[in-house]
Design a protein around this motif. Structure first.
Motif, PDB file in Angstrom:
ATOM      1  N   TRP A  11       0.837  -1.202   0.024  1.00 22.19           N
ATOM      2  CA  TRP A  11      -0.082   0.097   0.035  1.00 22.19           C
ATOM      3  C   TRP A  11       0.926   1.258  -0.058  1.00 22.19           C
ATOM      4  CZ3 TRP A  11      -4.811  -0.904  -0.975  1.00 22.19           C
ATOM      5  CH2 TRP A  11      -5.570  -2.156  -0.630  1.00 22.19           C
ATOM      6  N   ASN A  12       0.325   2.364  -0.003  1.00 22.06           N
ATOM      7  CA  ASN A  12       0.788   3.638  -0.216  1.00 22.06           C
ATOM      8  C   ASN A  12      -0.455   4.779   0.355  1.00 22.06           C
ATOM      9  OD1 ASN A  12       2.153   6.387  -1.605  1.00 22.06           O
ATOM     10  ND2 ASN A  12       3.681   5.060  -1.144  1.00 22.06           N
ATOM     11  N   THR A  13       0.321   5.639   1.129  1.00 19.28           N
ATOM     12  CA  THR A  13      -0.789   6.655   1.802  1.00 19.28           C
ATOM     13  C   THR A  13      -1.146   7.573   0.714  1.00 19.28           C
ATOM     14  OG1 THR A  13       1.344   7.990   2.384  1.00 19.28           O
ATOM     15  CG2 THR A  13       0.540   6.464   4.065  1.00 19.28           C
ATOM     16  N   GLU A  14      -0.233   7.769  -0.317  1.00 16.65           N
ATOM     17  CA  GLU A  14      -0.855   8.550  -1.475  1.00 16.65           C
ATOM     18  C   GLU A  14      -2.002   7.952  -2.265  1.00 16.65           C
ATOM     19  OE1 GLU A  14       2.133  10.330  -3.674  1.00 16.65           O
ATOM     20  OE2 GLU A  14       3.144  11.047  -2.189  1.00 16.65           O
ATOM     21  N   ILE A  15      -3.178   8.575  -2.526  1.00 15.82           N
ATOM     22  CA  ILE A  15      -4.329   7.827  -2.988  1.00 15.82           C
ATOM     23  C   ILE A  15      -4.037   7.546  -4.646  1.00 15.82           C
ATOM     24  CG2 ILE A  15      -5.541   9.920  -3.760  1.00 15.82           C
ATOM     25  CD1 ILE A  15      -8.176   8.572  -3.209  1.00 15.82           C
ATOM     26  N   ILE A  16      -3.254   8.381  -5.424  1.00 18.52           N
ATOM     27  CA  ILE A  16      -2.985   8.146  -6.728  1.00 18.52           C
ATOM     28  C   ILE A  16      -1.685   6.990  -7.008  1.00 18.52           C
ATOM     29  CG2 ILE A  16      -4.282   9.983  -7.388  1.00 18.52           C
ATOM     30  CD1 ILE A  16      -1.510  11.264  -7.955  1.00 18.52           C
ATOM     31  N   SER A  17      -0.846   6.919  -5.836  1.00 20.33           N
ATOM     32  CA  SER A  17       0.415   6.116  -5.827  1.00 20.33           C
ATOM     33  C   SER A  17      -0.042   4.520  -6.460  1.00 20.33           C
ATOM     34  CB  SER A  17       1.153   6.042  -4.688  1.00 20.33           C
ATOM     35  OG  SER A  17       2.300   5.557  -4.817  1.00 20.33           O
ATOM     36  N   THR A  18       0.857   4.232  -7.299  1.00 20.68           N
ATOM     37  CA  THR A  18       0.709   2.558  -7.614  1.00 20.68           C
ATOM     38  C   THR A  18       2.021   2.038  -7.130  1.00 20.68           C
ATOM     39  OG1 THR A  18       1.544   3.336  -9.893  1.00 20.68           O
ATOM     40  CG2 THR A  18      -0.943   3.178  -9.424  1.00 20.68           C
ATOM     41  N   VAL A  19       2.713   2.363  -6.405  1.00 21.72           N
ATOM     42  CA  VAL A  19       4.075   2.118  -6.345  1.00 21.72           C
ATOM     43  C   VAL A  19       4.188   0.467  -5.661  1.00 21.72           C
ATOM     44  CG1 VAL A  19       4.216   2.787  -3.692  1.00 21.72           C
ATOM     45  CG2 VAL A  19       6.484   2.383  -5.049  1.00 21.72           C
ATOM     46  N   GLY A  20       3.188   0.330  -4.706  1.00 21.28           N
ATOM     47  CA  GLY A  20       2.748  -1.253  -4.440  1.00 21.28           C
ATOM     48  C   GLY A  20       2.715  -2.064  -5.394  1.00 21.28           C
ATOM     49  N   TYR A  21       1.545  -1.810  -6.225  1.00 14.86           N
ATOM     50  CA  TYR A  21       1.145  -2.373  -7.191  1.00 14.86           C
ATOM     51  C   TYR A  21       2.175  -2.577  -8.388  1.00 14.86           C
ATOM     52  CZ  TYR A  21      -1.647  -4.008 -11.502  1.00 14.86           C
ATOM     53  OH  TYR A  21      -1.836  -4.434 -12.772  1.00 14.86           O
ATOM     54  N   ASP A  22       2.804  -1.566  -8.663  1.00 12.26           N
ATOM     55  CA  ASP A  22       3.886  -1.701  -9.496  1.00 12.26           C
ATOM     56  C   ASP A  22       5.001  -2.483  -9.178  1.00 12.26           C
ATOM     57  OD1 ASP A  22       2.755   0.317 -10.994  1.00 12.26           O
ATOM     58  OD2 ASP A  22       3.987   1.952 -10.624  1.00 12.26           O
ATOM     59  N   SER A  23       5.409  -2.623  -8.103  1.00  9.53           N
ATOM     60  CA  SER A  23       6.326  -3.527  -7.372  1.00  9.53           C
ATOM     61  C   SER A  23       5.855  -4.931  -7.568  1.00  9.53           C
ATOM     62  CB  SER A  23       6.567  -3.233  -5.874  1.00  9.53           C
ATOM     63  OG  SER A  23       7.683  -4.189  -5.406  1.00  9.53           O
ATOM     64  N   ILE A  24       4.815  -5.213  -7.333  1.00  8.57           N
ATOM     65  CA  ILE A  24       4.175  -6.623  -7.640  1.00  8.57           C
ATOM     66  C   ILE A  24       4.335  -7.032  -8.833  1.00  8.57           C
ATOM     67  CG2 ILE A  24       2.060  -8.197  -7.538  1.00  8.57           C
ATOM     68  CD1 ILE A  24       1.314  -6.683  -5.108  1.00  8.57           C
ATOM     69  N   ILE A  25       3.938  -6.108  -9.767  1.00  6.87           N
ATOM     70  CA  ILE A  25       4.014  -6.430 -11.470  1.00  6.87           C
ATOM     71  C   ILE A  25       5.337  -6.655 -11.813  1.00  6.87           C
ATOM     72  CG2 ILE A  25       3.375  -5.428 -13.579  1.00  6.87           C
ATOM     73  CD1 ILE A  25       1.033  -6.427 -12.083  1.00  6.87           C
ATOM     74  N   GLN A  26       6.368  -5.847 -11.382  1.00  6.80           N
ATOM     75  CA  GLN A  26       7.927  -6.014 -11.678  1.00  6.80           C
ATOM     76  C   GLN A  26       8.062  -7.506 -11.189  1.00  6.80           C
ATOM     77  OE1 GLN A  26       9.861  -3.855 -13.611  1.00  6.80           O
ATOM     78  NE2 GLN A  26      11.059  -5.719 -13.482  1.00  6.80           N
ATOM     79  N   HIS A  27       7.682  -7.699 -10.087  1.00  7.43           N
ATOM     80  CA  HIS A  27       8.193  -9.289  -9.647  1.00  7.43           C
ATOM     81  C   HIS A  27       7.672 -10.283 -10.325  1.00  7.43           C
ATOM     82  CE1 HIS A  27       9.613 -12.276  -6.701  1.00  7.43           C
ATOM     83  NE2 HIS A  27       8.431 -12.324  -6.649  1.00  7.43           N
ATOM     84  N   LEU A  28       6.469 -10.012 -10.854  1.00  7.15           N
ATOM     85  CA  LEU A  28       5.848 -11.064 -11.754  1.00  7.15           C
ATOM     86  C   LEU A  28       6.274 -11.213 -12.956  1.00  7.15           C
ATOM     87  CD1 LEU A  28       2.299 -10.560 -10.749  1.00  7.15           C
ATOM     88  CD2 LEU A  28       3.425 -12.411 -10.002  1.00  7.15           C
ATOM     89  N   ASN A  29       6.846 -10.027 -13.419  1.00  9.84           N
ATOM     90  CA  ASN A  29       7.536  -9.969 -14.980  1.00  9.84           C
ATOM     91  C   ASN A  29       8.943 -10.700 -14.703  1.00  9.84           C
ATOM     92  OD1 ASN A  29       5.512  -8.558 -16.189  1.00  9.84           O
ATOM     93  ND2 ASN A  29       6.373  -6.639 -15.787  1.00  9.84           N
ATOM     94  N   ASP A  30       9.624 -10.414 -13.735  1.00 10.12           N
ATOM     95  CA  ASP A  30      11.013 -11.300 -13.450  1.00 10.12           C
ATOM     96  C   ASP A  30      10.888 -12.643 -13.184  1.00 10.12           C
ATOM     97  OD1 ASP A  30      12.314  -8.794 -13.166  1.00 10.12           O
ATOM     98  OD2 ASP A  30      12.245  -8.663 -11.122  1.00 10.12           O
ATOM     99  N   GLY A  31       9.444 -12.959 -12.614  1.00  9.67           N
ATOM    100  CA  GLY A  31       9.207 -14.449 -12.634  1.00  9.67           C
ATOM    101  C   GLY A  31       9.275 -15.177 -13.839  1.00  9.67           C
ATOM    102  N   LYS A  32       8.145 -14.437 -14.679  1.00 12.80           N
ATOM    103  CA  LYS A  32       7.890 -14.909 -16.029  1.00 12.80           C
ATOM    104  C   LYS A  32       9.221 -14.917 -17.085  1.00 12.80           C
ATOM    105  CE  LYS A  32       6.206 -11.882 -18.986  1.00 12.80           C
ATOM    106  NZ  LYS A  32       5.103 -10.865 -19.669  1.00 12.80           N
ATOM    107  N   ARG A  33      10.134 -14.066 -16.474  1.00 11.21           N
ATOM    108  CA  ARG A  33      11.512 -14.268 -17.357  1.00 11.21           C
ATOM    109  C   ARG A  33      12.295 -15.361 -17.015  1.00 11.21           C
ATOM    110  NH1 ARG A  33      12.489  -9.432 -17.286  1.00 11.21           N
ATOM    111  NH2 ARG A  33      13.553  -9.241 -15.220  1.00 11.21           N
ATOM    112  N   THR A  34      12.234 -15.553 -15.845  1.00 11.99           N
ATOM    113  CA  THR A  34      12.860 -16.915 -14.966  1.00 11.99           C
ATOM    114  C   THR A  34      12.403 -17.926 -15.689  1.00 11.99           C
ATOM    115  OG1 THR A  34      13.339 -15.771 -13.058  1.00 11.99           O
ATOM    116  CG2 THR A  34      13.391 -18.164 -13.085  1.00 11.99           C
ATOM    117  N   CYS A  35      11.044 -18.212 -15.779  1.00 11.66           N
ATOM    118  CA  CYS A  35      10.395 -19.463 -16.464  1.00 11.66           C
ATOM    119  C   CYS A  35      10.872 -19.465 -17.720  1.00 11.66           C
ATOM    120  CB  CYS A  35       9.013 -19.135 -16.624  1.00 11.66           C
ATOM    121  SG  CYS A  35       8.051 -19.382 -14.716  1.00 11.66           S
ATOM    122  N   LYS A  36      10.883 -18.558 -18.682  1.00  6.32           N
ATOM    123  CA  LYS A  36      11.635 -18.374 -19.885  1.00  6.32           C
ATOM    124  C   LYS A  36      12.984 -18.882 -20.067  1.00  6.32           C
ATOM    125  CE  LYS A  36      10.988 -17.867 -24.639  1.00  6.32           C
ATOM    126  NZ  LYS A  36      12.369 -18.097 -25.022  1.00  6.32           N
TER     127      LYS A  36
END
Length: 331
Positions: A11-36
């Motif tokens: 989460w983040n205290t700023e209502i328009i911030s997506t930093v937490g969501y972006d962190s998860i997506i980046q991790h998932l993209n890294d995981g997808k690259r590991t699979c490849k």
């Protein structure tokens, strides 16, 4: 110990911030690259196994011990046969690895497609939230400005209440009323935007939690799948070692049946040439002229023949027959 989860820690205290969501997506993209990467690794390993198998198969077809015989020949034949079987087992291993890589590829593509829907929904929600936040911020600025305009109009009307004419007071009053209405309208618009933003916020909070739970579930599946894929890959390699050793054991068993003495005797019985060697060689002195004179004496002086030593006669005859260029007829 309390388990940690995505939905509680991004989460983040700023209502328009997506930093937490972006962190998860980046991790998932890294995981997808590991699979490849693991998928490509297994394909490359399969290619190596296939190349090795083909070269080993070609090697097993080459002549090896063609001239051997009996038990050693049988062992060498088993050796070539099992080498061929080992090569075939490596070909099977290469095909198995390709199948495992294909399963991993299908898993990766399936996760990609299901995740894509959630990401698209969240991206749209983020854009709506950001747009509504901007509208709300603009409405707030307008409302605050209209409030200042209203206060200024009221203050101006109050300052000129005793000094201005009635007509001027009416104008000031009308202006004040207009400013008040404008401020009230701005307040209504601002409140409406705040309400819309609040609803979007609640919707986003709920969807963010759902997305986090979905992404965490995917990550659990990905880690579990990769772990099992690598584990299975190693099991195949270990099984290949066992299979190869079992095939080599057949060669060892054949070599145990290889009898050295039996092979020696087999060769002797098949190719023997005889069991008697040549006789002993002797040397003799060449005949001399005195021998031939004695022979002439013996042959032509018949009256003296009976007086010649018979043993000496035999020796002279033998030496005469072994002398090159001489014969009994000549003399």
């Amino acid at each position: 110990m309390r388990e940690l989860h995505f939905k509680d820690n991004f989460w983040n205290t700023e209502i328009i911030s997506t930093v937490g969501y972006d962190s998860i997506i980046q991790h998932l993209n890294d995981g997808k690259r590991t699979c490849k990467e693991i998928e490509d690794f297994m394909k490359a390993r399969a290619a190596i196994e296939e190349k090795y198998a083909k070269e080993l198969l070609g090697l097993s077809k080459k002549v090896c011990g063609h001239s051997e015989m009996n038990t050693l020949k049988r062992s060498l034949d088993v050796f070539k046969l099992q080498t061929e079987n080992v090569s075939l087992s490596h070909l099977h291993l290469a095909q198995t690895m390709r199948e495992e890589a294909k399963k991993l590829e299908d898993f990766r593509e399936k996760q990609k497609e299901t995740r894509k829907k959630v990401e698209q929904h969240m991206d749209a929600l983020h854009k709506q939230k950001a747009a509504q936040y901007k509208k709300t911020a603009d409405a707030k600025k307008t409302y605050e400005q209209k409030c200042r305009d209203k206060e200024e109009a009221e203050q101006n009307m109050n300052r000129n209440a005793t000094t201005s004419s009635s007509k001027q007071q009416e104008k000031l009053y009308a202006k004040t009323q207009q400013a008040k209405q404008t401020a009230e309208e701005a307040d209504r618009i601002y409140s409406h935007n705040v309400s819309l933003l609040g609803k979007l916020r609640e919707e986003w909070l709920n969807e963010h939690v759902k997305a986090c739970e979905f992404f965490e579930k995917q990550e659990v599946e990905r880690i579990s799948t990769l772990r099992n894929v690598v584990w299975t890959h190693l099991n195949h390699l270990s099984q290949q070692c066992v299979t190869s050793d079992e095939l080599y054991e057949e060669v060892r068993k054949s070599l145990e049946q290889c009898n050295i003495q039996e092979d020696i005797e087999h060769f002797i019985n098949l190719r023997r040439t005889g069991d008697k060697p040549p006789g002993t060689l002797t040397t003799r002195s060449p005949a001399t002229s005195s021998h031939f004179k004695s022979m002439q004496l013996i042959l032509y002086e018949g009256e003296r023949f009976t007086n010649v030593n018979t043993h000496l006669l035999c020796i002279l005859l033998c030496e005469l027959f072994t002398e090159p260029g001489y014969s009994l007829i000549r003399y």
